[in-house]
Design an enzyme around this catalytic site. Structure first.
Site, PDB file in Angstrom:
ATOM      1  N   ARG A   1     -25.157-162.084 -32.065  1.00 15.60           N
ATOM      2  CA  ARG A   1     -24.832-163.270 -31.274  1.00 15.60           C
ATOM      3  C   ARG A   1     -25.609-164.469 -31.815  1.00 15.60           C
ATOM      4  NH1 ARG A   1     -22.931-162.971 -26.108  1.00 15.60           N
ATOM      5  NH2 ARG A   1     -22.711-165.206 -26.424  1.00 15.60           N
TER       6      ARG A   1
ATOM      7  N   ARG B   1     -20.807-172.118 -19.947  1.00 14.30           N
ATOM      8  CA  ARG B   1     -20.333-170.832 -19.395  1.00 14.30           C
ATOM      9  C   ARG B   1     -19.895-171.115 -17.967  1.00 14.30           C
ATOM     10  NH1 ARG B   1     -22.968-164.845 -19.505  1.00 14.30           N
ATOM     11  NH2 ARG B   1     -21.987-165.027 -21.543  1.00 14.30           N
TER      12      ARG B   1
ATOM     13  N   CYS C   1     -20.149-155.527 -25.548  1.00 15.16           N
ATOM     14  CA  CYS C   1     -20.767-156.862 -25.513  1.00 15.16           C
ATOM     15  C   CYS C   1     -22.023-156.888 -24.664  1.00 15.16           C
ATOM     16  CB  CYS C   1     -19.755-157.895 -25.016  1.00 15.16           C
ATOM     17  SG  CYS C   1     -19.198-157.613 -23.321  1.00 15.16           S
TER      18      CYS C   1
ATOM     19  N   ASP D   1     -15.552-152.844 -22.128  1.00 20.72           N
ATOM     20  CA  ASP D   1     -16.304-153.841 -21.363  1.00 20.72           C
ATOM     21  C   ASP D   1     -16.302-153.396 -19.905  1.00 20.72           C
ATOM     22  OD1 ASP D   1     -17.684-156.171 -20.661  1.00 20.72           O
ATOM     23  OD2 ASP D   1     -15.906-157.462 -20.684  1.00 20.72           O
TER      24      ASP D   1
ATOM     25  N   HIS E   1     -14.090-165.170 -24.406  1.00 16.08           N
ATOM     26  CA  HIS E   1     -15.504-165.142 -24.820  1.00 16.08           C
ATOM     27  C   HIS E   1     -15.557-165.194 -26.353  1.00 16.08           C
ATOM     28  CE1 HIS E   1     -19.672-164.708 -24.513  1.00 16.08           C
ATOM     29  NE2 HIS E   1     -19.795-163.482 -24.046  1.00 16.08           N
TER      30      HIS E   1
ATOM     31  N   GLN F   1     -18.805-164.190 -28.454  1.00 15.30           N
ATOM     32  CA  GLN F   1     -19.052-162.755 -28.519  1.00 15.30           C
ATOM     33  C   GLN F   1     -18.185-162.119 -29.603  1.00 15.30           C
ATOM     34  OE1 GLN F   1     -21.251-160.716 -26.510  1.00 15.30           O
ATOM     35  NE2 GLN F   1     -20.743-159.338 -28.194  1.00 15.30           N
TER      36      GLN F   1
HETATM   37  N1  NVA Z   1     -16.309-159.389 -18.969  1.00 12.29           N
HETATM   38  C1  NVA Z   1     -17.712-159.627 -18.745  1.00 12.29           C
HETATM   39  C2  NVA Z   1     -18.381-160.034 -20.019  1.00 12.29           C
HETATM   40  C3  NVA Z   1     -19.855-160.295 -19.888  1.00 12.29           C
HETATM   41  C4  NVA Z   1     -20.482-160.735 -21.168  1.00 12.29           C
HETATM   42  C5  NVA Z   1     -17.870-160.710 -17.684  1.00 12.29           C
HETATM   43  O1  NVA Z   1     -17.135-161.705 -17.736  1.00 12.29           O
HETATM   44  O2  NVA Z   1     -18.721-160.560 -16.817  1.00 12.29           O
HETATM   45  N1   CP Z   2     -22.550-160.464 -23.850  1.00 11.02           N
HETATM   46  C1   CP Z   2     -22.957-161.548 -23.180  1.00 11.02           C
HETATM   47  O1   CP Z   2     -22.342-162.615 -23.182  1.00 11.02           O
HETATM   48  O2   CP Z   2     -24.127-161.360 -22.510  1.00 11.02           O
HETATM   49  P1   CP Z   2     -24.779-162.341 -21.448  1.00 11.02           P
HETATM   50  O3   CP Z   2     -23.899-162.330 -20.227  1.00 11.02           O
HETATM   51  O4   CP Z   2     -26.132-161.731 -21.160  1.00 11.02           O
HETATM   52  O5   CP Z   2     -24.890-163.716 -22.016  1.00 11.02           O
END
Ligand code: NVA
Ligand code: CP
Length: 301
Positions: A287, A102, A259, A219, A129, A132
């Site tokens: 997930r 990540r 998500c 989101d 992502h 997800q």
């Molecule tokens: N768009 C959000 C998704 C988190 C799972 C982010 O990147 O923070």
């Molecule tokens: N939805 C998701 O990816 O959650 P986290 O940021 O908690 O991993």
């Protein structure tokens, strides 16, 4: 399937295969049937951003598959001090059987895959992502018993989630409508991809996108790394919210997906969130099952 870097890399058949395997692994887990597909294998999980769901579901999933997960905080690795990703990839390939990462830039994930010799799984970048979205498709299929032909609506930022949802939903035959404010549209490569589908629509009028929707997604308005823009975004995204008005434009039995984490009264009202909490937390659970399927596909025999 060698890696999972972005939805665009997957064929429709590969997506459906992952969902079918996820269903099977979910069934086996619920019925106490062992599924040690990754016995003796190790997964390194590099995190440059915060996580609750991704970290815990990968870590638990790897354990349930008989493997061993290593949590690697980028801050505590040499990569956090500037060691090139090309070198990190070649070193980690000598120890591990797979890497989940990540991070911010999609190019880092692509480079990790290019220079390493083991499977790489994208656990979120600024661009996409995919893990997800596989869990999201699994959840929609569970509730609606199909994917092909469903009307999907996304309201909000044209961010990593929008990019992956648009590609993933189009690939499985859904009709996709997205409402994003001007200046916050999905990535150009995604819009270019979507152009070839006549069942894709982009608007800046949320209630239009929601018309006859079977499933609605949203989101956060400010993603990880955009905290400094939160105030500006609160203004730009006003009205890009899943609320009662949006829900009345959708089908009466429409699902709502998020998500998580969610910001109540920003992208979704607390009322709609709680009314659809069952689906949203099933989505979070999925997930685990979807990622176990991905790990088996890329790291299994
Ligand atoms: N768009 C959000 C998704 C988190 C799972 C982010 O990147 O923070
Ligand atoms: N939805 C998701 O990816 O959650 P986290 O940021 O908690 O991993």
């Amino acid at each position: 399937m060698k890696h999972l870097l972005k939805m665009m890399d997957l064929t429709t058949e590969e997506i459906i295969d992952i969902l079918n395997l996820a269903d099977q692994l979910k069934y086996e887990l619920k019925h106490g049937i062992a599924h040690n597909h990754l016995q003796g294998k190790t997964l390194g999980m590099i995190f440059e951003k915060a996580s609750t769901r991704t970290r815990v579901s990968f870590e638990t999933g790897m354990y349930q598959l008989g493997g061993y997960p290593l949590f690697l905080s980028a801050n505590e690795m040499q990569i956090g001090r500037g060691e090139p990703v090309e070198d990190t990839a070649r070193v980690l390939s000598r120890y591990l059987d797979g890497i989940m990462i990540r991070t911010f830039k999609q190019e880092e994930v692509e480079k990790l895959a290019e220079y390493g010799s083991i499977p790489v799984i994208n656990g979120l970048t600024d661009f996409c992502h995919p893990c997800q979205v596989l869990a999201d498709l699994l959840t929609v299929r569970e509730y609606k018993n199909k994917l092909d032909g469903l009307n999907m609506c996304y309201i909000g930022d044209g961010n990593n989630m929008a990019n992956s949802l648009i590609v993933g939903c189009l690939k499985v035959g859904m009709n996709v409508s997205a409402a994003c404010p001007e200046g916050y549209c999905p990535d150009n490569t995604v819009l270019e991809f979507a152009k070839s589908y006549d069942n894709f629509r982009l608007t800046n009028i949320p209630v239009e996108a929601a018309a006859d929707a079977d499933v609605l997604f949203t989101d956060v308005w400010a993603s990880m790394g955009q905290e400094g823009e939160a105030e500006k975004r609160r203004i730009a995204f006003k009205g890009y919210q899943i609320n009662d008005e949006i829900m009345s434009a959708a089908h009466g039995d429409a699902m709502v997906m998020h998500c998580l984490p969610a910001h109540r009264e920003e992208e979704i009202t607390a009322k709609v969130f709680e009314a659809h909490a069952g689906e949203i937390f099933d989505e979070a659970e999925n997930r685990l099952h979807a990622q176990k399927a991905v790990m088996v596909k890329v790291m299994g025999k």
